[in-house]
Design a protein around this motif. Structure first.
Motif, PDB file in Angstrom:
ATOM      1  N   THR A 101      -6.261   6.743  30.248  1.00  0.00           N
ATOM      2  CA  THR A 101      -5.337   7.488  31.105  1.00  0.00           C
ATOM      3  C   THR A 101      -3.964   6.852  31.145  1.00  0.00           C
ATOM      4  OG1 THR A 101      -7.171   8.275  32.469  1.00  0.00           O
ATOM      5  CG2 THR A 101      -4.966   8.439  33.415  1.00  0.00           C
ATOM      6  N   ASP A 126     -13.843  21.258  17.421  1.00  0.00           N
ATOM      7  CA  ASP A 126     -14.210  22.160  18.512  1.00  0.00           C
ATOM      8  C   ASP A 126     -15.576  21.826  19.108  1.00  0.00           C
ATOM      9  OD1 ASP A 126     -13.554  24.411  20.165  1.00  0.00           O
ATOM     10  OD2 ASP A 126     -15.040  25.577  19.053  1.00  0.00           O
ATOM     11  N   ASN A 128     -16.411  18.793  19.836  1.00  0.00           N
ATOM     12  CA  ASN A 128     -16.208  17.558  20.598  1.00  0.00           C
ATOM     13  C   ASN A 128     -15.813  17.891  22.039  1.00  0.00           C
ATOM     14  OD1 ASN A 128     -15.577  15.047  21.591  1.00  0.00           O
ATOM     15  ND2 ASN A 128     -14.338  14.429  19.823  1.00  0.00           N
ATOM     16  N   ASN A 129     -16.806  18.159  22.860  1.00  0.00           N
ATOM     17  CA  ASN A 129     -16.553  18.575  24.238  1.00  0.00           C
ATOM     18  C   ASN A 129     -15.898  17.481  25.073  1.00  0.00           C
ATOM     19  OD1 ASN A 129     -17.532  21.254  24.022  1.00  0.00           O
ATOM     20  ND2 ASN A 129     -19.630  20.471  24.070  1.00  0.00           N
ATOM     21  N   LEU A 130     -16.208  16.218  24.789  1.00  0.00           N
ATOM     22  CA  LEU A 130     -15.576  15.124  25.529  1.00  0.00           C
ATOM     23  C   LEU A 130     -14.072  15.110  25.287  1.00  0.00           C
ATOM     24  CD1 LEU A 130     -18.093  12.162  25.069  1.00  0.00           C
ATOM     25  CD2 LEU A 130     -17.560  13.376  27.193  1.00  0.00           C
ATOM     26  N   SER A 131     -13.657  15.307  24.046  1.00  0.00           N
ATOM     27  CA  SER A 131     -12.239  15.314  23.725  1.00  0.00           C
ATOM     28  C   SER A 131     -11.540  16.513  24.348  1.00  0.00           C
ATOM     29  CB  SER A 131     -12.035  15.316  22.210  1.00  0.00           C
ATOM     30  OG  SER A 131     -10.666  15.208  21.888  1.00  0.00           O
ATOM     31  N   LYS A 132     -12.194  17.660  24.341  1.00  0.00           N
ATOM     32  CA  LYS A 132     -11.598  18.855  24.940  1.00  0.00           C
ATOM     33  C   LYS A 132     -11.445  18.684  26.456  1.00  0.00           C
ATOM     34  CE  LYS A 132     -14.368  21.966  23.067  1.00  0.00           C
ATOM     35  NZ  LYS A 132     -14.891  23.285  22.639  1.00  0.00           N
ATOM     36  N   ARG A 133     -12.433  18.070  27.091  1.00  0.00           N
ATOM     37  CA  ARG A 133     -12.329  17.819  28.527  1.00  0.00           C
ATOM     38  C   ARG A 133     -11.205  16.832  28.828  1.00  0.00           C
ATOM     39  NH1 ARG A 133     -18.093  18.142  28.580  1.00  0.00           N
ATOM     40  NH2 ARG A 133     -18.312  15.884  28.606  1.00  0.00           N
ATOM     41  N   ALA A 134     -11.051  15.809  27.961  1.00  0.00           N
ATOM     42  CA  ALA A 134      -9.967  14.840  28.153  1.00  0.00           C
ATOM     43  C   ALA A 134      -8.615  15.521  28.036  1.00  0.00           C
ATOM     44  CB  ALA A 134     -10.082  13.709  27.137  1.00  0.00           C
ATOM     45  N   ALA A 136      -7.852  18.641  28.677  1.00  0.00           N
ATOM     46  CA  ALA A 136      -7.635  19.433  29.885  1.00  0.00           C
ATOM     47  C   ALA A 136      -7.300  18.533  31.075  1.00  0.00           C
ATOM     48  CB  ALA A 136      -8.873  20.275  30.183  1.00  0.00           C
ATOM     49  N   ARG A 137      -7.991  17.403  31.184  1.00  0.00           N
ATOM     50  CA  ARG A 137      -7.736  16.477  32.290  1.00  0.00           C
ATOM     51  C   ARG A 137      -6.310  15.936  32.243  1.00  0.00           C
ATOM     52  NH1 ARG A 137      -8.068  10.876  32.762  1.00  0.00           N
ATOM     53  NH2 ARG A 137      -8.351  10.180  34.922  1.00  0.00           N
ATOM     54  N   SER A 194      -8.919  12.705  42.029  1.00  0.00           N
ATOM     55  CA  SER A 194      -8.878  12.937  40.587  1.00  0.00           C
ATOM     56  C   SER A 194      -7.444  13.179  40.115  1.00  0.00           C
ATOM     57  CB  SER A 194      -9.731  14.135  40.205  1.00  0.00           C
ATOM     58  OG  SER A 194      -9.124  15.332  40.691  1.00  0.00           O
TER      59      SER A 194
END
Length: 201
Positions: A101, A126, A128-134, A136-137, A194
């Motif tokens: 972060t 596509d 890689n859900n962890l990367s997509k969530r990162a 968005a975060r 958050s």
């Protein structure tokens, strides 16, 4: 009237990222150097870390020698790549750090405020859900999926594209600064609020 060709853009130019150090509250971001190989290998390169390299073109690595050779090819904690100075677009990738972060914040701040880029891109497999969530975060906007974009390690890769643009950065910068404030963490280093809760809606 500019409706048919887009809004006018001041003809300033972005600059190449310097070989410099970014000092944050919790992290120090420095150019990759051979003196960090032991630390990098211990935290990223050993067999138990194979999962970290699933969606990346490089790795995993069989031993320290092969890991070291890859680091010399600029595979590290993160990289600014696909640099387009004319259009002021740059991509951030290969992010591999537990301090992601603040590392991202320091880098994005330099990209927009010091180097004068208009657009920062984030791309990932596509799957890689962890990367997509990162993405968005951190405040990136999802732009879609490039189907059959690449072949990586012998497998198809559909690539998810995300972007952040200069006009969005002031509000995002404010959210990062509030999240990184020591008052946002308890005595065990656990966040109280958050990052998303600090973004303006």
């Amino acid at each position: 009237m500019h409706g048919h060709v887009g809004f006018p853009v001041h003809r300033a130019y972005a600059k190449l990222p310097p070989q410099t150090t970014f000092t944050g509250r919790y992290v120090l971001v420095e150019p990759l150097d051979a003196k960090y190989i032991d630390d990098l290998y211990a935290s990223l390169g050993q067999p138990e870390h194979y999962g970290l390299w699933t969606y990346l073109p490089a790795g995993p690595f069989q031993d320290k020698k092969s890991f070291t050779e890859a680091q010399r090819k600029a595979v590290g904690f993160f990289s600014l790549m696909r640099i387009d100075l004319e259009n002021r677009v740059v991509e951030i990738g290969y992010i591999r750090t537990t301090a992601a972060t603040e590392t991202f914040y320091l880098t994005a701040r330099a990209v927009f405020e010091d180097l004068h880029f208009r657009r920062l891109e984030w791309k990932c497999n596509d799957l890689n859900n962890l990367s997509k969530r990162a993405a968005a975060r951190f405040g990136f906007t999802a732009e879609g999926v490039f189907r059959q974009h690449m072949v990586v390690k012998g497998s198809n890769r559909d690539t998810a594209w995300f972007s952040m643009i200069d006009s969005e950065w002031p509000a995002l910068q404010d959210a990062f600064a509030k999240w990184l404030d020591p008052l946002n963490f308890d005595g065990n280093g656990i966040q109280r609020c958050s990052l998303g809760s600090f973004r303006r809606t």
